[in-house]
Motif scaffolding. Sequence first.
Motif, PDB file in Angstrom:
ATOM      1  N   SER A 198     -17.441  -0.717 -17.324  1.00 46.14           N
ATOM      2  CA  SER A 198     -18.884  -0.407 -17.976  1.00 46.14           C
ATOM      3  C   SER A 198     -19.474  -1.977 -18.030  1.00 46.14           C
ATOM      4  O   SER A 198     -18.953  -2.713 -18.384  1.00 46.14           O
ATOM      5  CB  SER A 198     -18.645  -0.043 -19.452  1.00 46.14           C
ATOM      6  N   MET A 199     -20.563  -2.071 -17.193  1.00 46.85           N
ATOM      7  CA  MET A 199     -21.388  -3.196 -17.182  1.00 46.85           C
ATOM      8  C   MET A 199     -22.924  -2.701 -17.305  1.00 46.85           C
ATOM      9  O   MET A 199     -23.242  -1.778 -16.933  1.00 46.85           O
ATOM     10  CB  MET A 199     -21.137  -3.820 -15.838  1.00 46.85           C
ATOM     11  N   GLN A 200     -23.791  -3.714 -17.867  1.00 40.31           N
ATOM     12  CA  GLN A 200     -25.082  -3.437 -17.891  1.00 40.31           C
ATOM     13  C   GLN A 200     -25.984  -4.759 -17.429  1.00 40.31           C
ATOM     14  O   GLN A 200     -25.474  -6.059 -17.917  1.00 40.31           O
ATOM     15  CB  GLN A 200     -25.587  -3.190 -19.265  1.00 40.31           C
ATOM     16  N   THR A 201     -26.983  -4.559 -16.616  1.00 36.35           N
ATOM     17  CA  THR A 201     -27.916  -5.949 -16.496  1.00 36.35           C
ATOM     18  C   THR A 201     -29.251  -5.125 -15.851  1.00 36.35           C
ATOM     19  O   THR A 201     -29.451  -4.098 -16.029  1.00 36.35           O
ATOM     20  CB  THR A 201     -27.079  -6.657 -15.251  1.00 36.35           C
ATOM     21  N   ARG A 202     -29.988  -6.070 -15.151  1.00 36.17           N
ATOM     22  CA  ARG A 202     -31.221  -5.602 -14.541  1.00 36.17           C
ATOM     23  C   ARG A 202     -31.233  -6.020 -13.045  1.00 36.17           C
ATOM     24  O   ARG A 202     -30.761  -7.119 -12.760  1.00 36.17           O
ATOM     25  CB  ARG A 202     -32.271  -6.253 -15.344  1.00 36.17           C
ATOM     26  N   LEU A 203     -31.995  -5.054 -12.204  1.00 37.75           N
ATOM     27  CA  LEU A 203     -32.413  -5.651 -10.982  1.00 37.75           C
ATOM     28  C   LEU A 203     -33.996  -5.566 -11.064  1.00 37.75           C
ATOM     29  O   LEU A 203     -34.605  -4.668 -11.114  1.00 37.75           O
ATOM     30  CB  LEU A 203     -32.026  -4.510  -9.922  1.00 37.75           C
ATOM     31  N   GLY A 204     -34.504  -6.792 -11.098  1.00 43.72           N
ATOM     32  CA  GLY A 204     -35.881  -6.961 -11.406  1.00 43.72           C
ATOM     33  C   GLY A 204     -36.345  -6.447 -12.940  1.00 43.72           C
ATOM     34  O   GLY A 204     -35.400  -6.839 -13.728  1.00 43.72           O
ATOM     35  N   ASN A 205     -36.932  -5.386 -12.998  1.00 49.02           N
ATOM     36  CA  ASN A 205     -37.464  -4.855 -14.191  1.00 49.02           C
ATOM     37  C   ASN A 205     -36.657  -3.389 -14.613  1.00 49.02           C
ATOM     38  O   ASN A 205     -36.902  -2.777 -15.316  1.00 49.02           O
ATOM     39  CB  ASN A 205     -38.887  -4.395 -14.399  1.00 49.02           C
ATOM     40  N   VAL A 206     -35.658  -3.082 -13.445  1.00 47.58           N
ATOM     41  CA  VAL A 206     -34.860  -1.805 -13.703  1.00 47.58           C
ATOM     42  C   VAL A 206     -33.722  -2.099 -14.267  1.00 47.58           C
ATOM     43  O   VAL A 206     -32.780  -2.904 -13.688  1.00 47.58           O
ATOM     44  CB  VAL A 206     -34.828  -1.307 -12.302  1.00 47.58           C
ATOM     45  N   PRO A 207     -33.378  -1.343 -15.323  1.00 47.18           N
ATOM     46  CA  PRO A 207     -31.919  -1.382 -15.930  1.00 47.18           C
ATOM     47  C   PRO A 207     -30.829  -1.017 -14.938  1.00 47.18           C
ATOM     48  O   PRO A 207     -30.986  -0.014 -14.360  1.00 47.18           O
ATOM     49  CB  PRO A 207     -31.883  -0.497 -17.254  1.00 47.18           C
TER      50      PRO A 207
END
Length: 266
Positions: A198-207
């Motif tokens: 499980s990982m969480q980040t953003r690509l530009g403004n998209v989660p």
Amino acid sequence: MTVIAQLSDIHVRPHGVLYQDAVDSNAMFSAAVDSLNSNRPEPDLVVISGDLTDEGTVDEYQKLRELLARLRQPFVVMPGNHDNRGNLRAAFPDHPWLPGEGSLSFARDVGQLRLVALDTSVPGLHHGELDAASLAWLDDELTVHRDQTVVIFMHHPPFMTGIPYLDIYGLRNADALAMVLARHKNVDRILAGHVHRSMQTRLGNVPVLTCPSTTTQIALRVEADAQPASFLEPPAYMLHRWTGRGQPAVSHLCYVGRFEGPLPFA
């Protein structure tokens, strides 16, 4: 409300064969199916976001169909780097949204959502890539459905994880995907697999969120000389819930197994 369950990296093997000669991935996926069947309310759709099988063989897809027969909810499948497009397509003739040739990207409505499944697999290789045709198709989807909330599923996550032996096989052109997304405002989140964590980040403004595997979890080793390793941590899947009214999804990590409880407090 719309609820989508996400399973990933289930690595189904032929009957009686262990994953990596060590783990019964079929039994672990079967336990995840039991868990999904007991969910209330039931998900509107189950998405299995790649690595449906371990070697992409006909026998493995036959076993996958057998295991999926017990799932109560409708489901869609998409390929990962361990899958074979031709064998996958042949195993699911009842899924007309799967293209008849080439990339297995597709889109369909789920409640008030537009689900876009991007095929990031590169036949015969383990890294991910989105070709120009796939990026143009995504751009068209987001334009035509500009008034709908869109959720994108893909196997390879569009970011560097920091785990060196994973990033060798990551998505090679995440920057090109980011350029497409920057032209649109209707993508709620990107949901991926591949990394068995499980990982969480953003690509530009998209989660961007990744779903763990229903089998082994890859070790969090970020040293430059780290060697590949996995642990038999609790298998898990994700539940993504959209309540409507322009609200973003709330995504829940759900462990598979029997745990003490429920205890009479919160």
